[in-house]
Design a protein around this motif. Structure first.
Motif, short mmCIF file in Angstrom:
data_model
loop_
_atom_site.label_atom_id
_atom_site.label_comp_id
_atom_site.label_asym_id
_atom_site.label_seq_id
_atom_site.Cartn_x
_atom_site.Cartn_y
_atom_site.Cartn_z
N LEU A 73 4.53 0.99 22.63
CA LEU A 73 4.78 0.41 21.31
C LEU A 73 5.63 -0.85 21.44
O LEU A 73 5.39 -1.84 20.74
N ALA A 74 6.60 -0.82 22.34
CA ALA A 74 7.47 -1.98 22.55
C ALA A 74 6.66 -3.16 23.08
O ALA A 74 6.84 -4.30 22.64
N ARG A 75 5.76 -2.90 24.02
CA ARG A 75 4.92 -3.96 24.58
C ARG A 75 4.07 -4.59 23.48
O ARG A 75 4.00 -5.82 23.35
N ARG A 76 3.44 -3.75 22.68
CA ARG A 76 2.61 -4.26 21.58
C ARG A 76 3.45 -5.06 20.59
O ARG A 76 3.06 -6.14 20.16
N TYR A 77 4.61 -4.55 20.26
CA TYR A 77 5.51 -5.23 19.33
C TYR A 77 5.91 -6.60 19.88
O TYR A 77 5.87 -7.60 19.18
N ASN A 78 6.30 -6.63 21.15
CA ASN A 78 6.71 -7.89 21.77
C ASN A 78 5.57 -8.90 21.80
O ASN A 78 5.77 -10.09 21.56
#
Length: 104
Positions: A73-78
């Motif tokens: 989720l963090a990767r997608r958000y970034n």
């Protein structure tokens, strides 16, 4: 024992964590608090809401913790927000170009 004395006995990191805990508890919605405490399943939409609310109060430790617990989720958000190493490299290259164009 006096509460002030107990707080003074904490390390700086522990003090910062206590202050951040208070800020998060006071500022964030019930939905976000439940997500942070893993009482509800984390969806991408909820992750974004967590990032927004935590970012408003600069709750860096909590933000970092959530990003570590949910790396996909963090990767997608970034990526969607234009953050991460690619964005840092792009910003660095733009700064270099400006410096090279500037007359001495």
């Amino acid at each position: 024992m006096d509460e002030k004395k107990m707080f003074d006995d904490l390390t700086e990191e522990q003090k910062e964590n206590m202050v951040e805990f208070g800020m998060v508890s006071a500022h964030c919605t019930e939905e976000v608090l439940k997500a942070i405490e893993e009482q509800v399943p984390m969806t991408y939409e909820l992750f974004r809401k967590c990032m927004d609310e935590l970012g408003e109060i600069s709750a860096i430790s909590t933000l970092t913790d959530l990003m570590g617990r949910y790396p996909d989720l963090a990767r997608r958000y970034n990526e969607e927000e234009g953050w991460g190493p690619e964005k840092a490299e792009q910003d660095f290259q733009e700064i270099l170009k400006k410096i090279q164009k500037k007359p001495c």
